[in-house]
Design a protein around this motif. Sequence first.
Motif, PDB file in Angstrom:
ATOM      1  N   ILE A  50      49.731  55.492  36.981  1.00 35.90           N
ATOM      2  CA  ILE A  50      48.966  54.140  36.508  1.00 35.90           C
ATOM      3  C   ILE A  50      50.128  53.046  36.492  1.00 35.90           C
ATOM      4  O   ILE A  50      49.879  51.557  36.869  1.00 35.90           O
ATOM      5  CB  ILE A  50      48.586  54.236  34.952  1.00 35.90           C
ATOM      6  N   PHE A  51      51.410  53.191  36.321  1.00 37.90           N
ATOM      7  CA  PHE A  51      52.450  52.236  36.305  1.00 37.90           C
ATOM      8  C   PHE A  51      52.356  51.693  37.477  1.00 37.90           C
ATOM      9  O   PHE A  51      52.466  50.409  37.723  1.00 37.90           O
ATOM     10  CB  PHE A  51      53.818  52.849  35.976  1.00 37.90           C
ATOM     11  N   ALA A  52      52.463  52.417  38.827  1.00 36.28           N
ATOM     12  CA  ALA A  52      52.459  51.871  40.057  1.00 36.28           C
ATOM     13  C   ALA A  52      50.956  51.043  40.321  1.00 36.28           C
ATOM     14  O   ALA A  52      51.058  49.970  41.077  1.00 36.28           O
ATOM     15  CB  ALA A  52      52.719  52.924  41.118  1.00 36.28           C
ATOM     16  N   PHE A  53      49.922  51.716  39.646  1.00 36.94           N
ATOM     17  CA  PHE A  53      48.781  50.728  40.123  1.00 36.94           C
ATOM     18  C   PHE A  53      48.817  49.536  39.250  1.00 36.94           C
ATOM     19  O   PHE A  53      48.435  48.619  39.882  1.00 36.94           O
ATOM     20  CB  PHE A  53      47.584  51.568  39.590  1.00 36.94           C
ATOM     21  N   LEU A  54      49.119  49.385  38.119  1.00 38.04           N
ATOM     22  CA  LEU A  54      49.279  48.154  37.172  1.00 38.04           C
ATOM     23  C   LEU A  54      49.768  47.089  37.750  1.00 38.04           C
ATOM     24  O   LEU A  54      49.674  45.990  37.846  1.00 38.04           O
ATOM     25  CB  LEU A  54      49.218  48.495  35.778  1.00 38.04           C
ATOM     26  N   ARG A  55      51.193  47.562  38.345  1.00 31.36           N
ATOM     27  CA  ARG A  55      52.069  46.785  38.784  1.00 31.36           C
ATOM     28  C   ARG A  55      51.658  45.736  40.058  1.00 31.36           C
ATOM     29  O   ARG A  55      51.839  44.751  40.366  1.00 31.36           O
ATOM     30  CB  ARG A  55      53.245  47.397  39.224  1.00 31.36           C
ATOM     31  N   ALA A  56      50.514  46.451  40.422  1.00 29.79           N
ATOM     32  CA  ALA A  56      49.870  45.333  41.655  1.00 29.79           C
ATOM     33  C   ALA A  56      48.780  44.847  41.337  1.00 29.79           C
ATOM     34  O   ALA A  56      48.294  43.977  42.359  1.00 29.79           O
ATOM     35  CB  ALA A  56      49.467  46.678  42.943  1.00 29.79           C
ATOM     36  N   GLN A  57      48.519  44.822  40.150  1.00 26.36           N
ATOM     37  CA  GLN A  57      47.137  44.019  39.840  1.00 26.36           C
ATOM     38  C   GLN A  57      47.401  42.671  39.307  1.00 26.36           C
ATOM     39  O   GLN A  57      48.729  42.300  38.849  1.00 26.36           O
ATOM     40  CB  GLN A  57      46.685  44.889  38.395  1.00 26.36           C
ATOM     41  N   PRO A  58      46.676  41.672  39.475  1.00 24.59           N
ATOM     42  CA  PRO A  58      46.637  40.443  39.046  1.00 24.59           C
ATOM     43  C   PRO A  58      46.508  40.209  37.673  1.00 24.59           C
ATOM     44  O   PRO A  58      46.112  41.112  36.710  1.00 24.59           O
ATOM     45  CB  PRO A  58      45.450  39.713  39.674  1.00 24.59           C
ATOM     46  N   THR A  59      47.052  39.060  37.002  1.00 31.65           N
ATOM     47  CA  THR A  59      46.729  38.734  35.510  1.00 31.65           C
ATOM     48  C   THR A  59      45.438  38.627  35.297  1.00 31.65           C
ATOM     49  O   THR A  59      45.360  39.095  34.106  1.00 31.65           O
ATOM     50  CB  THR A  59      47.729  37.409  35.216  1.00 31.65           C
ATOM     51  N   MET A  60      44.598  38.150  36.321  1.00 33.76           N
ATOM     52  CA  MET A  60      43.068  38.244  35.688  1.00 33.76           C
ATOM     53  C   MET A  60      42.357  38.791  36.992  1.00 33.76           C
ATOM     54  O   MET A  60      42.466  38.275  38.216  1.00 33.76           O
ATOM     55  CB  MET A  60      42.712  36.597  35.772  1.00 33.76           C
ATOM     56  N   VAL A  61      41.667  39.781  36.578  1.00 36.29           N
ATOM     57  CA  VAL A  61      41.112  40.843  37.485  1.00 36.29           C
ATOM     58  C   VAL A  61      39.626  40.166  37.581  1.00 36.29           C
ATOM     59  O   VAL A  61      38.890  39.986  36.484  1.00 36.29           O
ATOM     60  CB  VAL A  61      41.083  42.160  37.090  1.00 36.29           C
ATOM     61  N   GLU A  62      39.103  40.020  38.811  1.00 31.31           N
ATOM     62  CA  GLU A  62      37.610  39.341  38.902  1.00 31.31           C
ATOM     63  C   GLU A  62      37.021  41.010  39.344  1.00 31.31           C
ATOM     64  O   GLU A  62      37.351  41.447  40.056  1.00 31.31           O
ATOM     65  CB  GLU A  62      37.739  38.442  40.106  1.00 31.31           C
ATOM     66  N   ILE A  63      35.806  40.755  38.749  1.00 29.27           N
ATOM     67  CA  ILE A  63      34.889  41.939  39.049  1.00 29.27           C
ATOM     68  C   ILE A  63      33.718  41.529  39.479  1.00 29.27           C
ATOM     69  O   ILE A  63      33.155  40.473  39.016  1.00 29.27           O
ATOM     70  CB  ILE A  63      34.640  42.726  37.613  1.00 29.27           C
ATOM     71  N   SER A  64      33.093  42.205  40.393  1.00 27.14           N
ATOM     72  CA  SER A  64      31.815  41.949  41.010  1.00 27.14           C
ATOM     73  C   SER A  64      30.759  43.081  40.673  1.00 27.14           C
ATOM     74  O   SER A  64      30.973  44.045  41.141  1.00 27.14           O
ATOM     75  CB  SER A  64      32.027  41.558  42.765  1.00 27.14           C
ATOM     76  N   VAL A  65      29.730  42.773  39.988  1.00 26.25           N
ATOM     77  CA  VAL A  65      28.700  43.611  39.918  1.00 26.25           C
ATOM     78  C   VAL A  65      27.559  43.433  40.427  1.00 26.25           C
ATOM     79  O   VAL A  65      26.982  42.274  40.408  1.00 26.25           O
ATOM     80  CB  VAL A  65      28.327  43.430  37.974  1.00 26.25           C
ATOM     81  N   PRO A  66      27.086  44.379  41.407  1.00 24.57           N
ATOM     82  CA  PRO A  66      25.847  44.082  42.044  1.00 24.57           C
ATOM     83  C   PRO A  66      24.694  44.075  41.289  1.00 24.57           C
ATOM     84  O   PRO A  66      24.639  44.345  40.227  1.00 24.57           O
ATOM     85  CB  PRO A  66      25.821  45.398  43.153  1.00 24.57           C
TER      86      PRO A  66
END
Length: 494
Positions: A214-230
């Motif tokens: 989870i540490f490796a994953f979160l380090r690559a995330q942006p500060t604001m995550v944009e979500i697309s809901v179909p």
Amino acid sequence: MGALAEDIVATVLENIEEKGYKDEEHKAALIKDEANQFFKDQAYDVAIDLYSMAIEYHPTAVLHANRSMAYVKKELYGSALEDADSAIALDPSYLKGFYRRATANMALARFKKALNDYAAVVKVCPNDPDARRKFEECQKIVRRINFEKAISTDHDKKSAADSLDLNSIVVEESYDGPHLDEKVTADFMRDMIAAFKKQKKLHRKYAFKILIEIFAFLRAQPTMVEISVPEKQKFTICGDVHGQFFDLCNIFDINGLPSEKNPYLFNGDFVDRGSFSVETIFTMFGFKLLYPNHFFLSRGNHESDVMNKMYGFEGEVKKKYSQQMSDFFTEIFCHLPLCHLINSKIFVCHGGLFKEDGVTLDDIKKTDRVRQPPDEGIMCDLLWSDPQPLNGRCPSKRGVGCQFGPDVTVRWCKENKVDYVVRSHEVKPEGYEEHHNGQCYTVFSAPNYCDQMGNKGAFITITGDNLKPKFTTFDCVAHPNLPPMAYANNLFGF
């Protein structure tokens, strides 16, 4: 003041009038006795209202100190500080005033100020063991902070992940919990949740494996995550869970387990207060690894070092695992995203909007989140602010962040082309509340918060083609006989 509190205050006033008390000092004393009882019963809102009434009749250091402690219980540290200052101003010899101010300053990570107040108490009462213990503990914290500053360099610190060797950790034959092989699977998640319900512990090898991934994953995330809901896709937004693992499982019972067809966003404050925070956070991180694009996590103000030390998460991790793991959690929490934007129209953050006008989505995206929460600025406001009914802004009763009115929300949403804001951070009797003519909503998902508030929990559902929020409320469920705050640091007055 809530309707229940208004009724109680009115009843207290009627009793005083019936008894014909004319002396305002006497009236204040009677109201204080009533307030003290409500405080003991953990009805802190009512106690605060009654202390306020007594202060109007006859202000004393005792009344201000008592209300200060009630504010501490409500996490309104700014108001607690004001009352502690008032208590000391009214009676500089009243030691509880210094105690209260120290407690509030500790909660706000103002350790040097807290140390000064504990020192004042010890000077007057050198043989008081409680005062001496708190002074020495606070002194240790200040010394540790000074030492860390002295040895810090501009170079990147070594991550806790770099010192972990999973291959050297042996899983004993006696271990009968879930096994994690190459990656998290749906079967593993079901087995882990079932084990947690039986109060079993995930083996530390698998626990560290989840944390490293989870540490490796979160380090690559942006500060604001944009979500697309179909279109036609359901999407669920949950608020604070606060270590109430069995209530979290109830959400999944009501609304379905997370999946690619049943995505979730949990809006911060996963841990602290509730005494099953370890089980809660591993469930959260496990689902994030299983469904990285359909399970989302925002940082809350309790995903921080100071809060975890005070409200129990650090103590719980140390009890169930180790200090090494606690330190790793502190590092991981710094990489959690601060907010989410759903279909470019719903802005979701833990606290709220900003102390200054003109903050844009681009400003948020550029905000450095990899740190402990500061006392000012965009990150602080995202984690700490609260809505208020009146236009404009005012200082937060929490002592951090601000309170923002409907005009602030309308202006910010218009400038950023957002329909509405979803935030959490506050207990609500029904688990949710609409603010600012439907442009701001609070959602809180920890029912009967701390086993004492009697509130419902709630979550929001939307669909990609219908962004109007739908609220589902639910009651608390039974949990093992372990009280909230079981692992909290008693240095902080709990």
